[in-house]
Design an enzyme around this catalytic site. Sequence first.
Site, PDB file in Angstrom:
ATOM      1  N   HIS A  80      -7.502  -3.916   7.490  1.00  0.00           N
ATOM      2  CA  HIS A  80      -6.219  -3.673   6.813  1.00  0.00           C
ATOM      3  C   HIS A  80      -6.148  -2.263   6.210  1.00  0.00           C
ATOM      4  CE1 HIS A  80      -2.824  -3.959   4.108  1.00  0.00           C
ATOM      5  NE2 HIS A  80      -3.622  -3.921   3.058  1.00  0.00           N
ATOM      6  N   HIS A 104      -7.547   1.475  -1.105  1.00  0.00           N
ATOM      7  CA  HIS A 104      -6.468   1.003  -1.981  1.00  0.00           C
ATOM      8  C   HIS A 104      -6.669  -0.404  -2.539  1.00  0.00           C
ATOM      9  CE1 HIS A 104      -4.656  -0.993   1.606  1.00  0.00           C
ATOM     10  NE2 HIS A 104      -4.105  -1.789   0.710  1.00  0.00           N
ATOM     11  N   GLU A 108      -9.041  -3.622  -6.959  1.00  0.00           N
ATOM     12  CA  GLU A 108      -8.511  -4.932  -7.297  1.00  0.00           C
ATOM     13  C   GLU A 108      -9.441  -6.050  -6.823  1.00  0.00           C
ATOM     14  OE1 GLU A 108      -4.957  -6.877  -8.866  1.00  0.00           O
ATOM     15  OE2 GLU A 108      -6.418  -5.350  -9.332  1.00  0.00           O
ATOM     16  N   ASP A 109      -9.915  -5.934  -5.596  1.00  0.00           N
ATOM     17  CA  ASP A 109     -10.603  -7.067  -4.971  1.00  0.00           C
ATOM     18  C   ASP A 109     -12.117  -7.004  -5.045  1.00  0.00           C
ATOM     19  OD1 ASP A 109      -8.070  -7.791  -4.318  1.00  0.00           O
ATOM     20  OD2 ASP A 109      -8.191  -7.163  -2.221  1.00  0.00           O
ATOM     21  N   ASP A 171       1.167   0.156   3.299  1.00  0.00           N
ATOM     22  CA  ASP A 171       0.495  -1.111   2.978  1.00  0.00           C
ATOM     23  C   ASP A 171       1.441  -2.276   3.251  1.00  0.00           C
ATOM     24  OD1 ASP A 171      -1.371  -2.917   1.788  1.00  0.00           O
ATOM     25  OD2 ASP A 171      -0.354  -2.707  -0.151  1.00  0.00           O
ATOM     26  N   ASP A 291      29.088  -1.659  18.809  1.00  0.00           N
ATOM     27  CA  ASP A 291      28.289  -0.432  18.804  1.00  0.00           C
ATOM     28  C   ASP A 291      26.790  -0.702  18.745  1.00  0.00           C
ATOM     29  OD1 ASP A 291      28.489  -1.536  16.343  1.00  0.00           O
ATOM     30  OD2 ASP A 291      28.819   0.339  15.259  1.00  0.00           O
TER      31      ASP A 291
HETATM   32 MN    MN Z   1      -3.233  -3.782   0.821  1.00  0.00          MN
END
Ligand code: MN
Length: 760
Positions: A80, A104, A108-109, A171, A291
Amino acid sequence: MGTPPITANRTTNDASSVNQKSRASQAAAVNAAAASFAALTAKLDYLSASDIELVRLAYRFADEAHLGQVRNNGEPYITHPIAVAAQCADWKLDAQALMAALLHDAMEDCGVTKIDLIERFGSPVAELVDGLTKLDKLHFNTREESQAESFRKMLLAMARDVRVILIKLADRSHNMRTLADVPREKWVRISSETLEIYAPIAHRLGLNQTYRELQDLSFRYLRPWRYATLAKAVAKARSRRRDLLQKVHKEVEAVFTSASMPVRIAGREKSLFSIYKKMDAKHLSFAQVTDIYGFRLIVPQVIDCYTALGLLHQLYKPLPGKFKDHIAIAKLNGYQSLHTTLVGPSSISVEFQIRTESMHVVAESGVAAHWLYKVDNPEDATTERLGTKWLQSLLDIQNETRDAAEFWDHVKVDLFPDAVYVFTPRSQIMALPRGATIVDFAYAIHSNIGDRTTAAKINGEAVPLRTELKNGDVIEVQTSPQATPNPGWLTFVRTGRARSKIRHHLKTQAHAESEDLGSMLLAQALRAEGIEGFSDEDPAYDSTWTKLLRFTGNKTRHELLTDIGLGKRIAHIVAKRLVQLLAEIGKRPDALLLTRERFTASDQAQLSSIVLNGSENTSVKFATCCRPIPGDAIVGYLGRGEGLVVHARECPVARKLQHKDSERFIEVEWSDDPVRAFETGIVVTAKNGKGVLAKVAEALAKAEADIVHIEMGHDAAQDATDLHFVLAVRDMAHLEVALRHLRRTPSVLSALRTTQIGQS
Ligand code: MN
């Protein structure tokens, strides 16, 4: 998700718990990640070798950090961040941005800290990752659709660097492309957020390709069935009209060849979401949307765009009202093109967009064109080719600075007014001007909240009310029903709303207090005339009131009573007139009351005097010339427009006033039970020396007398100094205690109450 420790050696890290089989699958995962990173490196040829090496280091670190984590489709998680970085590479973002894209999700993880990132990759990269982590914590509540605009602005305002927004969009794009792997129950929330927040941001920044993709993907997951039906219909129509469109393509090409103008012709199709929206808004069937097909012509120079338009209009008939010159007047996000719709063979209507190469880059990539241009035209002054002012100024800045933060500041100034966006505890978003404080916030919610604010928390922590708000703050205001606005707030509030509400409240409060005083004074004056029980609410007196108001010239009873309270009108004169009016309706003075009033008038306890207990607020002031306290004999002077001023009976100022203005004096007395301390002045004469003031203050503290104000003589040459204090004391007895304490203090020569004018 687990948080594996970061080590350089993958095998020792897991050896104890991993069996042969999972080691094999781990090897496969490593291969998958490596393959996907190889695809990224293929796009990095615009970077220097040393930059590519930095990106590689960030990749290795992220790979370690995410080790063992998998995405919903079973692939290693690192695929990812790699995909996000690849999108950023397509926009030709710099090495720092690519590193941040790879890292990124690491904070957080994976338990990676900002310090770790600063140490390894430097603070610019760490700031980018930190900015992205903060954005991740904001969640848009899709039930609050009306707030989408504020939420978008908050996101943009929070990102101090445009690269943060670009990485965030990359992202989100990758997450949307892989949404099929995510459990179905999350589709609506994620897709709505994408449609309402991220797609419009992409649009605003001119990233039209990303904008269309995010819209179509959201549409696909929000309305799977409509999406499938529409996709099928478009595919069918496309194959039916293929010959026709090929014919148009050839004819256009031929015209340009004979005019010897180089041109790049590309077919284009309306996005599914925009077809859907058009059908929905105008209640059209698919067949009625005309269109859907169009062509894009890319020509060398701006002037060629207009020549090309002429050529096309000679070839096919234009549809009236469909021509738009977005070159002369660019769209807000920098988009430029000529648009026209022509009637082609078999009466098929075909839309054409005509633009130059540089307009095309901007049309597809918007703000990202900043980096694309850095790469493609390193020494070309492209300002001329990019016509719009906005982009021109972007390019000027680009030439002056390579600082992305400064660049973004400039973009932001153009995009949004100076505002901060904050949350209420219920996740409502409020926009306030920059510099706004808690008090501004409280008044923005409701004037009732503002008026009663006592304390506040930002993000769960208690802060002073003057604290300036920052983007994304969650603000909780505490109120109390008894609280009232503090005049001191006026020194720091930022919004006109808060300012005027505070002023209004203070004025109303002063008026209400003056009205109460006026009502008391009128009742007192009436008693002196032998009338009791005259109410300003009893309807029996309505006509009397009307006549009285005609006499005084006031509009309302409130106004008259307030005037009396403020001293603008004398209660005795009003009372005398009132007695006459009451006589007209048969209410006569009570002889007994009259006698009693006259008899007691010279007595100590006067029935008609106003009793003061210290709770009178702004309508009653204590004169600073004599500073009376309970125990002092007092008089009340009803000054013009300043309410009731209480003096000591012996005060020379009061005596002078009494001499020339006696009808403005009223009887006042102390309550037996005052509710607060009163201020009075003393003068302490002390020998000069170290720590004298401290000793004096200590003596006063022991006597429980609060110091309100100190003034010191500056005559250092003398051996003694006069210290002037304003003290808060309960009454005369309390003052005596304080003076005794002072006199017993070493170095103090004398301690006396000040009674003369001008001393305080
Ligand atoms: Mn992400």
